[in-house]
Motif scaffolding. Sequence first.
Motif, PDB file in Angstrom:
ATOM      1  N   ASP A 251      31.474  37.601  20.089  1.00  0.00           N
ATOM      2  CA  ASP A 251      30.471  38.608  20.436  1.00  0.00           C
ATOM      3  C   ASP A 251      30.755  39.198  21.814  1.00  0.00           C
ATOM      4  OD1 ASP A 251      29.593  36.720  22.305  1.00  0.00           O
ATOM      5  OD2 ASP A 251      27.500  36.739  21.647  1.00  0.00           O
ATOM      6  N   ASP A 252      29.876  40.070  22.255  1.00  0.00           N
ATOM      7  CA  ASP A 252      30.043  40.782  23.517  1.00  0.00           C
ATOM      8  C   ASP A 252      30.176  39.834  24.708  1.00  0.00           C
ATOM      9  OD1 ASP A 252      29.690  43.173  25.399  1.00  0.00           O
ATOM     10  OD2 ASP A 252      27.868  42.050  25.865  1.00  0.00           O
ATOM     11  N   VAL A 253      29.299  38.854  24.782  1.00  0.00           N
ATOM     12  CA  VAL A 253      29.307  37.915  25.906  1.00  0.00           C
ATOM     13  C   VAL A 253      30.614  37.135  25.946  1.00  0.00           C
ATOM     14  CG1 VAL A 253      28.183  35.875  26.886  1.00  0.00           C
ATOM     15  CG2 VAL A 253      26.795  37.730  25.935  1.00  0.00           C
ATOM     16  N   GLU A 254      31.021  36.653  24.797  1.00  0.00           N
ATOM     17  CA  GLU A 254      32.249  35.866  24.721  1.00  0.00           C
ATOM     18  C   GLU A 254      33.489  36.709  25.001  1.00  0.00           C
ATOM     19  OE1 GLU A 254      32.572  32.195  22.211  1.00  0.00           O
ATOM     20  OE2 GLU A 254      33.590  33.647  20.915  1.00  0.00           O
ATOM     21  N   ALA A 255      33.478  37.952  24.524  1.00  0.00           N
ATOM     22  CA  ALA A 255      34.619  38.833  24.743  1.00  0.00           C
ATOM     23  C   ALA A 255      34.817  39.113  26.229  1.00  0.00           C
ATOM     24  CB  ALA A 255      34.416  40.146  23.987  1.00  0.00           C
ATOM     25  N   LYS A 256      33.731  39.394  26.938  1.00  0.00           N
ATOM     26  CA  LYS A 256      33.835  39.661  28.377  1.00  0.00           C
ATOM     27  C   LYS A 256      34.308  38.420  29.128  1.00  0.00           C
ATOM     28  CE  LYS A 256      30.520  43.459  28.574  1.00  0.00           C
ATOM     29  NZ  LYS A 256      29.177  43.929  29.016  1.00  0.00           N
ATOM     30  N   ALA A 257      33.810  37.271  28.721  1.00  0.00           N
ATOM     31  CA  ALA A 257      34.240  36.020  29.356  1.00  0.00           C
ATOM     32  C   ALA A 257      35.713  35.754  29.075  1.00  0.00           C
ATOM     33  CB  ALA A 257      33.388  34.858  28.845  1.00  0.00           C
ATOM     34  N   ALA A 258      36.172  36.112  27.885  1.00  0.00           N
ATOM     35  CA  ALA A 258      37.575  35.901  27.518  1.00  0.00           C
ATOM     36  C   ALA A 258      38.499  36.778  28.358  1.00  0.00           C
ATOM     37  CB  ALA A 258      37.774  36.186  26.035  1.00  0.00           C
ATOM     38  N   VAL A 259      38.082  38.016  28.631  1.00  0.00           N
ATOM     39  CA  VAL A 259      38.898  38.911  29.462  1.00  0.00           C
ATOM     40  C   VAL A 259      39.036  38.336  30.864  1.00  0.00           C
ATOM     41  CG1 VAL A 259      39.006  41.199  30.524  1.00  0.00           C
ATOM     42  CG2 VAL A 259      38.323  40.970  28.130  1.00  0.00           C
ATOM     43  N   ARG A 260      37.952  37.834  31.400  1.00  0.00           N
ATOM     44  CA  ARG A 260      38.006  37.221  32.737  1.00  0.00           C
ATOM     45  C   ARG A 260      38.910  35.991  32.730  1.00  0.00           C
ATOM     46  NH1 ARG A 260      35.187  37.715  37.356  1.00  0.00           N
ATOM     47  NH2 ARG A 260      33.882  39.303  36.375  1.00  0.00           N
ATOM     48  N   ALA A 261      38.784  35.170  31.699  1.00  0.00           N
ATOM     49  CA  ALA A 261      39.621  33.975  31.599  1.00  0.00           C
ATOM     50  C   ALA A 261      41.087  34.360  31.464  1.00  0.00           C
ATOM     51  CB  ALA A 261      39.187  33.130  30.409  1.00  0.00           C
TER      52      ALA A 261
ATOM     53  N   GLU B 291      23.480  34.299  30.529  1.00  0.00           N
ATOM     54  CA  GLU B 291      23.035  33.472  31.658  1.00  0.00           C
ATOM     55  C   GLU B 291      23.495  32.026  31.533  1.00  0.00           C
ATOM     56  OE1 GLU B 291      21.568  34.806  34.282  1.00  0.00           O
ATOM     57  OE2 GLU B 291      21.696  36.759  33.297  1.00  0.00           O
ATOM     58  N   THR B 292      23.728  31.574  30.318  1.00  0.00           N
ATOM     59  CA  THR B 292      24.055  30.161  30.122  1.00  0.00           C
ATOM     60  C   THR B 292      25.432  29.928  29.487  1.00  0.00           C
ATOM     61  OG1 THR B 292      22.957  30.168  27.952  1.00  0.00           O
ATOM     62  CG2 THR B 292      21.623  29.571  29.878  1.00  0.00           C
ATOM     63  N   TYR B 293      26.022  30.995  28.941  1.00  0.00           N
ATOM     64  CA  TYR B 293      27.276  30.815  28.207  1.00  0.00           C
ATOM     65  C   TYR B 293      28.421  30.401  29.140  1.00  0.00           C
ATOM     66  CZ  TYR B 293      31.362  31.741  25.356  1.00  0.00           C
ATOM     67  OH  TYR B 293      32.554  31.607  24.686  1.00  0.00           O
ATOM     68  N   GLU B 294      29.202  29.435  28.690  1.00  0.00           N
ATOM     69  CA  GLU B 294      30.383  28.982  29.435  1.00  0.00           C
ATOM     70  C   GLU B 294      31.600  29.056  28.529  1.00  0.00           C
ATOM     71  OE1 GLU B 294      29.814  25.148  31.146  1.00  0.00           O
ATOM     72  OE2 GLU B 294      27.979  25.709  32.226  1.00  0.00           O
ATOM     73  N   PHE B 295      32.627  29.761  28.992  1.00  0.00           N
ATOM     74  CA  PHE B 295      33.846  29.940  28.206  1.00  0.00           C
ATOM     75  C   PHE B 295      34.954  29.094  28.800  1.00  0.00           C
ATOM     76  CE2 PHE B 295      37.910  31.899  27.284  1.00  0.00           C
ATOM     77  CZ  PHE B 295      37.808  32.278  25.952  1.00  0.00           C
TER      78      PHE B 295
END
Length: 312
Positions: free
Chosen positions: A143-153, A177-181
């Motif tokens: 999803d959107d939250v995970e995709a943005k976190a993946a780009v940063r990672a 607010e709570t998601y951790e990738f």
Amino acid sequence: MADVKKVATRQSYGEALVELAAEHDDFVVLDADLAAATQTGKFKAAYPDRFFDAGIAEQDLMGLAAGIATTGRVAFASTFAMFAAGRAFEVVRNSIGYPHLNVKIGATHAGISVGEDGATHQCNEDIALMRTIPGMTVVVPADDVEAKAAVRAAYETDGPMYLRFGRLAVPVFNDPETYEFELGRGIVLREGTDVTIVACGLMVQAALEAADTLAERGVSAEVINIHTIKPLDEELVRASAHKTGRVVTAEEHSVIGGLGDAVLAALAESPVPTRKLGVNDVFGESGPAVDLLHKYNLDAAGIIREVEALLA
């Protein structure tokens, strides 16, 4: 689901690049004449001096990204999955994978959900292709939250990486607010005892919906989001499989060489009954994305059928 926010992960990709650029100036973004579709046009508008368009020449795109990476910069090379993994495979293998360069491939428009663009653009083979390249990390955000976190990672991790994004807007179920990738770590979204559903990409939401229906039918399904196909979280997969005794994998990709095969390999030494849900060794076709997903059984109903067949 009408009141649930929906965002295409290709849009998340474009927005994440802009957000990241405000913090770091040591990366560039490249595209192959598809900036509007891949959403890298957002980055181009904000940081034109750090954006390069290779034109309709995907092999050149990857070669250019490789060259830039040798200067110490991070290069995000962006185009459709069919062209990134398919047309440019040899260059990705030999010019990015072999020297283990810091190139991140932003591959959008993957899978059947490309919709009306049809079989020539619906890449259902890219995960399999990228998994074969030594040292290549393969990520499929849900999803959107995970995709943005993946780009940063991806930016923070050294080495080549393949990031798979979709065209279709999909529900946002993670809480920013709570998601951790964490690369290489799967996420148990729901605990269960009767069957494990291992999913990636847009099939994660379908797995959660399937689990709700199965619960109403007396079946307790454990749902695992595997956002990193390579390296796979084998420890989590094995633990869940041995806990429930049955596994169903679900992916918007060919049943050959993708998530399903990665899971089966992880379970090879101690197998449990397993079924793979994906595109069954056929090409796609033109049509509305949601209708195609239903026709190819890539939805909650398809997962439920696989689970019930396995239980039977």
